[in-house]
Write a protein that holds these residues in place. Structure first.
Motif, PDB file in Angstrom:
ATOM      1  N   ARG A 180      41.747  30.263  40.981  1.00  0.00           N
ATOM      2  CA  ARG A 180      41.899  29.759  39.610  1.00  0.00           C
ATOM      3  C   ARG A 180      42.810  30.681  38.528  1.00  0.00           C
ATOM      4  NH1 ARG A 180      36.212  28.292  40.384  1.00  0.00           N
ATOM      5  NH2 ARG A 180      35.528  29.944  39.492  1.00  0.00           N
ATOM      6  N   HIS A 181      42.546  31.912  38.746  1.00  0.00           N
ATOM      7  CA  HIS A 181      43.250  32.786  37.852  1.00  0.00           C
ATOM      8  C   HIS A 181      44.441  33.446  38.250  1.00  0.00           C
ATOM      9  CE1 HIS A 181      39.144  32.446  36.149  1.00  0.00           C
ATOM     10  NE2 HIS A 181      40.149  32.109  35.138  1.00  0.00           N
ATOM     11  N   PHE A 182      44.880  32.915  39.568  1.00  0.00           N
ATOM     12  CA  PHE A 182      45.975  33.840  40.447  1.00  0.00           C
ATOM     13  C   PHE A 182      47.050  33.856  39.490  1.00  0.00           C
ATOM     14  CE2 PHE A 182      49.660  33.728  43.393  1.00  0.00           C
ATOM     15  CZ  PHE A 182      48.999  35.011  44.195  1.00  0.00           C
ATOM     16  N   ASP A 183      47.616  32.704  38.753  1.00  0.00           N
ATOM     17  CA  ASP A 183      48.696  32.920  38.048  1.00  0.00           C
ATOM     18  C   ASP A 183      48.898  33.762  36.857  1.00  0.00           C
ATOM     19  OD1 ASP A 183      50.372  31.515  39.815  1.00  0.00           O
ATOM     20  OD2 ASP A 183      49.326  29.733  39.019  1.00  0.00           O
ATOM     21  N   LYS A 184      47.602  33.961  36.382  1.00  0.00           N
ATOM     22  CA  LYS A 184      47.348  35.000  35.221  1.00  0.00           C
ATOM     23  C   LYS A 184      46.823  36.280  35.205  1.00  0.00           C
ATOM     24  CE  LYS A 184      46.049  30.526  32.534  1.00  0.00           C
ATOM     25  NZ  LYS A 184      45.142  29.810  31.927  1.00  0.00           N
ATOM     26  N   ILE A 185      46.036  36.463  36.321  1.00  0.00           N
ATOM     27  CA  ILE A 185      45.394  37.863  36.562  1.00  0.00           C
ATOM     28  C   ILE A 185      46.143  38.535  37.931  1.00  0.00           C
ATOM     29  CG2 ILE A 185      43.324  39.069  36.760  1.00  0.00           C
ATOM     30  CD1 ILE A 185      41.935  37.113  34.918  1.00  0.00           C
ATOM     31  N   TYR A 186      46.585  39.623  37.731  1.00  0.00           N
ATOM     32  CA  TYR A 186      47.183  40.362  39.058  1.00  0.00           C
ATOM     33  C   TYR A 186      45.815  41.120  39.701  1.00  0.00           C
ATOM     34  CZ  TYR A 186      49.298  44.303  41.686  1.00  0.00           C
ATOM     35  OH  TYR A 186      49.422  45.431  42.638  1.00  0.00           O
ATOM     36  N   LYS A 187      45.557  40.859  40.681  1.00  0.00           N
ATOM     37  CA  LYS A 187      44.497  41.395  41.538  1.00  0.00           C
ATOM     38  C   LYS A 187      44.798  41.473  43.056  1.00  0.00           C
ATOM     39  CE  LYS A 187      39.535  40.782  42.069  1.00  0.00           C
ATOM     40  NZ  LYS A 187      38.397  39.948  41.603  1.00  0.00           N
ATOM     41  N   ASN A 188      44.535  42.857  43.521  1.00  0.00           N
ATOM     42  CA  ASN A 188      44.609  43.064  44.953  1.00  0.00           C
ATOM     43  C   ASN A 188      43.113  43.172  45.751  1.00  0.00           C
ATOM     44  OD1 ASN A 188      47.467  43.192  45.020  1.00  0.00           O
ATOM     45  ND2 ASN A 188      47.166  45.101  44.006  1.00  0.00           N
ATOM     46  N   ILE A 189      43.076  42.743  46.808  1.00  0.00           N
ATOM     47  CA  ILE A 189      41.397  42.843  47.593  1.00  0.00           C
ATOM     48  C   ILE A 189      41.450  43.594  48.991  1.00  0.00           C
ATOM     49  CG2 ILE A 189      39.801  41.209  48.492  1.00  0.00           C
ATOM     50  CD1 ILE A 189      40.403  39.230  46.173  1.00  0.00           C
ATOM     51  N   ILE A 190      40.542  43.910  49.119  1.00  0.00           N
ATOM     52  CA  ILE A 190      40.415  44.529  50.452  1.00  0.00           C
ATOM     53  C   ILE A 190      38.878  44.149  50.816  1.00  0.00           C
ATOM     54  CG2 ILE A 190      40.002  46.514  52.017  1.00  0.00           C
ATOM     55  CD1 ILE A 190      41.860  48.091  50.567  1.00  0.00           C
ATOM     56  N   PHE A 191      38.976  43.120  52.184  1.00  0.00           N
ATOM     57  CA  PHE A 191      37.671  42.731  52.613  1.00  0.00           C
ATOM     58  C   PHE A 191      37.540  43.649  53.812  1.00  0.00           C
ATOM     59  CE2 PHE A 191      39.240  38.676  51.078  1.00  0.00           C
ATOM     60  CZ  PHE A 191      37.940  38.684  50.021  1.00  0.00           C
ATOM     61  N   TYR A 192      36.154  44.234  53.706  1.00  0.00           N
ATOM     62  CA  TYR A 192      35.987  45.187  54.935  1.00  0.00           C
ATOM     63  C   TYR A 192      34.427  44.815  55.426  1.00  0.00           C
ATOM     64  CZ  TYR A 192      32.862  48.224  51.835  1.00  0.00           C
ATOM     65  OH  TYR A 192      32.007  48.660  50.754  1.00  0.00           O
ATOM     66  N   GLY A 193      34.344  45.351  56.724  1.00  0.00           N
ATOM     67  CA  GLY A 193      32.904  44.986  57.446  1.00  0.00           C
ATOM     68  C   GLY A 193      33.232  44.834  58.746  1.00  0.00           C
ATOM     69  N   GLU A 194      32.060  44.822  59.524  1.00  0.00           N
ATOM     70  CA  GLU A 194      32.234  44.703  60.920  1.00  0.00           C
ATOM     71  C   GLU A 194      32.846  43.510  61.664  1.00  0.00           C
ATOM     72  OE1 GLU A 194      30.599  47.018  62.879  1.00  0.00           O
ATOM     73  OE2 GLU A 194      30.157  47.930  61.225  1.00  0.00           O
ATOM     74  N   THR A 195      33.447  43.509  62.988  1.00  0.00           N
ATOM     75  CA  THR A 195      34.078  42.643  63.637  1.00  0.00           C
ATOM     76  C   THR A 195      33.382  41.300  63.357  1.00  0.00           C
ATOM     77  OG1 THR A 195      35.130  44.188  65.154  1.00  0.00           O
ATOM     78  CG2 THR A 195      35.092  42.002  65.824  1.00  0.00           C
ATOM     79  N   GLY A 196      33.944  40.157  63.220  1.00  0.00           N
ATOM     80  CA  GLY A 196      33.589  38.763  63.479  1.00  0.00           C
ATOM     81  C   GLY A 196      32.769  38.195  62.320  1.00  0.00           C
ATOM     82  N   VAL A 197      32.655  38.904  61.282  1.00  0.00           N
ATOM     83  CA  VAL A 197      31.783  38.750  60.038  1.00  0.00           C
ATOM     84  C   VAL A 197      32.280  37.395  59.122  1.00  0.00           C
ATOM     85  CG1 VAL A 197      30.394  40.635  60.145  1.00  0.00           C
ATOM     86  CG2 VAL A 197      32.511  40.474  58.915  1.00  0.00           C
ATOM     87  N   GLY A 198      33.875  37.281  59.463  1.00  0.00           N
ATOM     88  CA  GLY A 198      34.397  36.210  58.646  1.00  0.00           C
ATOM     89  C   GLY A 198      35.376  36.744  57.544  1.00  0.00           C
ATOM     90  N   LYS A 199      35.917  37.846  57.718  1.00  0.00           N
ATOM     91  CA  LYS A 199      36.907  38.441  56.805  1.00  0.00           C
ATOM     92  C   LYS A 199      38.151  37.737  56.880  1.00  0.00           C
ATOM     93  CE  LYS A 199      36.908  42.629  58.775  1.00  0.00           C
ATOM     94  NZ  LYS A 199      35.973  42.201  59.817  1.00  0.00           N
ATOM     95  N   THR A 200      38.603  37.438  58.079  1.00  0.00           N
ATOM     96  CA  THR A 200      40.044  36.869  58.243  1.00  0.00           C
ATOM     97  C   THR A 200      39.851  35.120  57.901  1.00  0.00           C
ATOM     98  OG1 THR A 200      40.901  37.983  60.055  1.00  0.00           O
ATOM     99  CG2 THR A 200      41.541  35.946  59.874  1.00  0.00           C
TER     100      THR A 200
END
Length: 331
Positions: A180-200
């Motif tokens: 919703r705020h992608f065009d207004k707020i600059y933000k980077n994300i790292i998703f981490y966790g075990e294999t196969g938990v839904g990160k991709t």
């Protein structure tokens, strides 16, 4: 940002080619019909002459001659009806000699007046999907197919103080807010966790939502990204093609790097990863990273310069749970 100027020019060139192809087809049809029904050519010539005379009269005295206008329309209608009768009597569709358009709304120009036609919007969207490397997978992996039922809701994860299901619902809401705020707020994300938990999967959900609103998204696994960079660095074949890829990756509104940590780490990949992180940060271009590495493993695997950028520029979100692919296979 949307598509680049080069991509826009390519789309408009395709429209030009479509009009040219359909014009040639119309000419072929006309020649075929005139050979079989010679009277059609006479009718067509009369229609052209009638329209030319009317246009000349309008130019000399435009406006208000109602009788003249009705006479022109009546003659034109009779000639067109006669042409349609001859076509159908000889086994052709009544509109066989009408102009041919792939899109009748814009007549294959891409625009209705100054407004982009829906067909042009769709071509742009298709091109964005194609450029993202995600065209097929996003049909199946998006927020409409997202389900928290794969995550346990009975035991609290001690690192999160939440159950895996509570956590994934929280992350989904964070992602929706991010979009919703992608065009207004600059933000980077790292998703981490075990294999196969839904990160991709969750990165795919974000990608589709942004692509559907005409944002440029590039998705690459870490090995794919570094293979492209290595190709440029060491001058293998297709250098020009890979060079344009680098520009597109750097300029895209969102870059997704999947499976960080599966690449071979050496001085080259470390230097290039640092360059991409720093370059995109300076230009306020968002990056989302997914990794199987824990926070501590990221620190151990990458040098201090890179890790300090991760902690300074990125928001970390852990995804907990069991391997969903195994659950699906067992069920």
């Amino acid at each position: 940002m949307g598509i680049s100027n080069a991509q826009y020019k390519d789309i408009m060139y395709q429209y030009d080619q479509t009009r040219l192809k359909n014009h040639h087809l119309s000419e072929k049809r006309y020649a075929e019909v005139c050979e079989k029904i010679p009277e059609i050519q006479k009718i067509q010539e009369e229609l052209i002459k009638l329209s030319a005379n009317y246009a000349r009269l309008q130019l000399l005295g435009p406006g208000d001659n109602v009788k003249e206008n009705l006479s022109y329309l009546n003659k034109k209608k009779k000639l067109q009806e006669k042409k349609c009768r001859l076509l159908t009597m000889n086994g052709y569709p009544a509109d066989y000699l009408s102009p041919i358009y792939n899109c009748k709304s814009c007549k294959d120009t891409g625009y209705i007046g100054n407004t982009p036609c829906n067909c042009l919007k769709q071509r742009k969207a298709d091109l964005l999907y194609e450029s993202s490397n995600l065209m097929e997978v996003l049909k199946y992996e998006n927020f409409s197919t997202f389900s928290e039922s794969y995550y346990d809701d009975t035991q609290i994860n001690e690192n999160l103080s939440l159950t895996p299901r509570q956590n994934i619902i929280r992350i989904k809401n964070i992602c929706l807010d991010y979009i919703r705020h992608f065009d207004k707020i600059y933000k980077n994300i790292i998703f981490y966790g075990e294999t196969g938990v839904g990160k991709t999967f969750i990165t795919h959900c974000i990608a589709k939502a942004l692509l559907d609103t005409s944002h440029t998204v590039v998705y690459l696994t870490a090995p794919q990204l570094f293979d492209i960079l290595e190709t440029i660095k060491f001058g293998r074949n297709n250098e020009e093609q890979y060079g344009s890829q680098i520009s597109y990756i750097l300029d895209s509104e969102l870059l997704i790097i999947d499976d960080l940590g599966t690449e071979l780490v050496n001085s080259f990949t470390s230097a290039q990863l640092y360059y991409f992180i720093e370059e995109r940060h300076l230009n306020r271009k968002a990056v989302i990273i997914s990794t199987n590495l824990s926070f501590q493993e990221l620190r151990d695997r990458y040098n201090e310069r890179i890790f300090s950028r991760f902690t300074g520029y990125y928001n970390f979100y852990m995804i907990a749970g069991e391997d969903i692919r195994v659950k699906i296979a067992l069920s």
